[in-house]
Design a protein around this motif. Sequence first.
Motif, PDB file in Angstrom:
ATOM      1  N   GLY A  99      74.018  66.438   3.702  1.00  0.00           N
ATOM      2  CA  GLY A  99      73.912  65.430   2.925  1.00  0.00           C
ATOM      3  C   GLY A  99      74.117  65.007   1.781  1.00  0.00           C
ATOM      4  O   GLY A  99      75.023  64.525   1.618  1.00  0.00           O
ATOM      5  N   SER A 100      72.362  63.625   1.028  1.00  0.00           N
ATOM      6  CA  SER A 100      73.220  62.744   0.845  1.00  0.00           C
ATOM      7  C   SER A 100      74.755  61.577   0.464  1.00  0.00           C
ATOM      8  O   SER A 100      74.585  60.829  -0.114  1.00  0.00           O
ATOM      9  N   CYS A 101      74.382  62.260   2.068  1.00  0.00           N
ATOM     10  CA  CYS A 101      75.904  61.131   2.296  1.00  0.00           C
ATOM     11  C   CYS A 101      74.946  59.719   4.698  1.00  0.00           C
ATOM     12  O   CYS A 101      76.024  58.793   4.061  1.00  0.00           O
ATOM     13  N   CYS A 267      66.167  52.735 -11.196  1.00  0.00           N
ATOM     14  CA  CYS A 267      65.519  54.372  -9.615  1.00  0.00           C
ATOM     15  C   CYS A 267      67.429  53.877  -9.444  1.00  0.00           C
ATOM     16  O   CYS A 267      68.259  53.469  -8.717  1.00  0.00           O
ATOM     17  N   ASP A 268      67.584  55.561  -9.109  1.00  0.00           N
ATOM     18  CA  ASP A 268      69.360  55.701  -8.624  1.00  0.00           C
ATOM     19  C   ASP A 268      68.266  55.286  -6.333  1.00  0.00           C
ATOM     20  O   ASP A 268      67.608  56.322  -5.993  1.00  0.00           O
ATOM     21  N   GLY A 269      68.736  54.583  -5.733  1.00  0.00           N
ATOM     22  CA  GLY A 269      68.317  54.028  -4.157  1.00  0.00           C
ATOM     23  C   GLY A 269      69.059  54.528  -3.061  1.00  0.00           C
ATOM     24  O   GLY A 269      69.220  54.283  -2.247  1.00  0.00           O
ATOM     25  N   LEU A 293      75.025  50.196   0.709  1.00  0.00           N
ATOM     26  CA  LEU A 293      74.718  49.540   2.412  1.00  0.00           C
ATOM     27  C   LEU A 293      75.187  50.794   3.019  1.00  0.00           C
ATOM     28  O   LEU A 293      75.157  50.597   4.661  1.00  0.00           O
ATOM     29  N   HIS A 294      76.488  51.236   2.957  1.00  0.00           N
ATOM     30  CA  HIS A 294      77.051  52.228   3.387  1.00  0.00           C
ATOM     31  C   HIS A 294      76.434  53.128   3.738  1.00  0.00           C
ATOM     32  O   HIS A 294      76.727  54.314   3.830  1.00  0.00           O
ATOM     33  N   LYS A 295      74.991  53.683   3.445  1.00  0.00           N
ATOM     34  CA  LYS A 295      74.178  54.564   3.226  1.00  0.00           C
ATOM     35  C   LYS A 295      73.042  53.908   4.586  1.00  0.00           C
ATOM     36  O   LYS A 295      72.701  54.713   5.895  1.00  0.00           O
TER      37      LYS A 295
HETATM   38  C1  PLP Z   1      72.506  60.417  -5.051  1.00  0.00           C
HETATM   39  C2  PLP Z   1      73.239  59.566  -5.428  1.00  0.00           C
HETATM   40  N1  PLP Z   1      73.756  58.400  -6.303  1.00  0.00           N
HETATM   41  C3  PLP Z   1      75.323  57.778  -6.366  1.00  0.00           C
HETATM   42  C4  PLP Z   1      75.983  58.276  -5.399  1.00  0.00           C
HETATM   43  C5  PLP Z   1      76.627  57.059  -5.119  1.00  0.00           C
HETATM   44  O1  PLP Z   1      77.169  56.502  -4.367  1.00  0.00           O
HETATM   45  P1  PLP Z   1      78.545  55.563  -4.346  1.00  0.00           P
HETATM   46  O2  PLP Z   1      79.401  57.196  -3.523  1.00  0.00           O
HETATM   47  O3  PLP Z   1      78.386  54.852  -3.312  1.00  0.00           O
HETATM   48  O4  PLP Z   1      79.395  55.645  -5.664  1.00  0.00           O
HETATM   49  C6  PLP Z   1      75.457  59.068  -4.569  1.00  0.00           C
HETATM   50  C7  PLP Z   1      76.428  59.246  -3.250  1.00  0.00           C
HETATM   51  O5  PLP Z   1      76.776  60.390  -2.513  1.00  0.00           O
HETATM   52  C8  PLP Z   1      74.470  59.806  -3.960  1.00  0.00           C
HETATM   53  O6  PLP Z   1      74.127  60.611  -2.967  1.00  0.00           O
END
Ligand code: PLP
Length: 524
Positions: A99-101, A267-269, A293-295
């Motif tokens: 999750g979140s990845c 906003c954290d996108g 972009l990597h997600k």
């Molecule tokens: C909600 C959220 N914000 C910020 C980030 C940070 O992104 P990055 O790992 O590309 O720096 C993540 C990474 O998993 C994330 O899930």
Amino acid sequence: MLNRQGRPTQAVEAAHAEHLTFTGNKALQQIEPLIFEIGHHEATGVDIEKPAPFKSRLGKHARQGEIGLPGLSEPEAMRHYVRLSQKNYGIDTGLFPLGSCTMKHNARLNEKMARLPGFSDVHPLQPLSTVPGALDLMLELARYLMTLTGMPAVALSPKAGAHGEACGMMAIKAAIEAKGEGATRNVVLVPESAHGTNPATAALIGFSVKAVPARPDGTVAVEDVKALLGPDIAAIMLTNPNTCGIFEPQIVEIAAAMHEAGAYFYCDGANFNAIVGKARPGDLGVDAMHINLHKTFSTPHGGGGPGAGPVVLSARLAPYAPVPFIHVEEGGKLHLIETRDEAPAGNLPFGRMTAFHGQMGMYVRALAYMLSHGSDGMKQASEDAVLNANYIRAGLSDLMSLPFPDHPSMHEVLFDDEWLKGSGVSTLDFAKAMIDEGYHPMTVYFPLVVHGAMLIEPTESESKATLDLFIATLRDLAMAAKGNDKERFTSAPHHAPIRRLDETRAARQPVLKWEKPAPAKAAE
Ligand SMILES: Cc1ncc(COP(=O)(O)O)c(C=O)c1O
């Protein structure tokens, strides 16, 4: 397996301790020692002639002895790295529910495009006249990102999500300073459920951080935000969909409240993949948002990189976008603005985030993904990601507890450990048992606002058959956990090449460097 001194390697010793096979291998799954354990500086896979004598200019800096790099013959090197690669679990091996990845399939077409020599061999110091195609591609990608988000500007250069956060917050800081409020507006609001990078970014840029409490339903309430607003508040950093996998229902009201108080809305996108083609952050009142972009837009994700975190900006923040950026001159000529002094009138770049312009390979992959999906395909990808997460939720929620049952899940479904109460099995045990079943575990213990969190993100890539098997496996594990089959969990994984590590010892006494073992003592 023996090392060059004829002694079992550390991995074999560990396998012997578990009374496994003589070699330490498990059938055709071979253990692989460190290259330092099997290599030897005299071995080499290449035949290079000794250089003719020459006078070194290094003087006292010249190397005095061997540096101990391990050498292997070509077949040994081949086997070492192929065996290591076989230990990888990745999205090309199976479902990766982290999750979140957003561990989704990255189409090989995008890889092929990124490897075209005109893109993969481009050098950031090449004269502009030799790279018009690369600049065109960056402009096209920028146009798509602005269209999909409904925002008027984008900074392409940040190299990761967290780097994008820094870029957005630096633009906000520059805008606040330009209004003469730099000394007073210095507090950033961050919800308790935020990813750790959010408060870290705000602090890094020089803001102090105030937490917004999480509502019992996992969302942020506009009343809680309003209660914290004042002339000291610079911005809020809010993730949407949030880290609990929920679309923030009051996002528009929160944005309006921030603006009314003279503050900005970051906003954290990172979870944009759930809403591409469905909702535009610009319409919701967002001032700055990074896009991983990597997600969301197809780049292999993991292993620490590569990443790219372009930041879209509202009209209020656009003038402060960092250099470098592409400027389209009259007549259509493309110019790369490298310094503040070169910036056309009306642009006040806050500075520069990176030495060069960003990750060309990722730009190519992202644009190839967008063009090959088309607008209908990108919308469908979001819908399928959400459908798949909710399918898993529906398949498991009679056995595993949902902390926020009142909100539908977006692209990921969050369970807590309430259902494991009294079983003697923890979230970590459950995750380890998934490894025995051939699955990479889901994200565990994040977000922190949920006890024993298990965050599952299947992505749009998975078929119904794959999801059904995954659900059936988790149901079997859940029933075993509730049925007091504790042993299956508490010492899992049982079938992995390496058994469970002592996590406390690993954290407190990390072995970060291989040390050459002392020579064996002669037999007494
Ligand atoms: C909600 C959220 N914000 C910020 C980030 C940070 O992104 P990055 O790992 O590309 O720096 C993540 C990474 O998993 C994330 O899930």
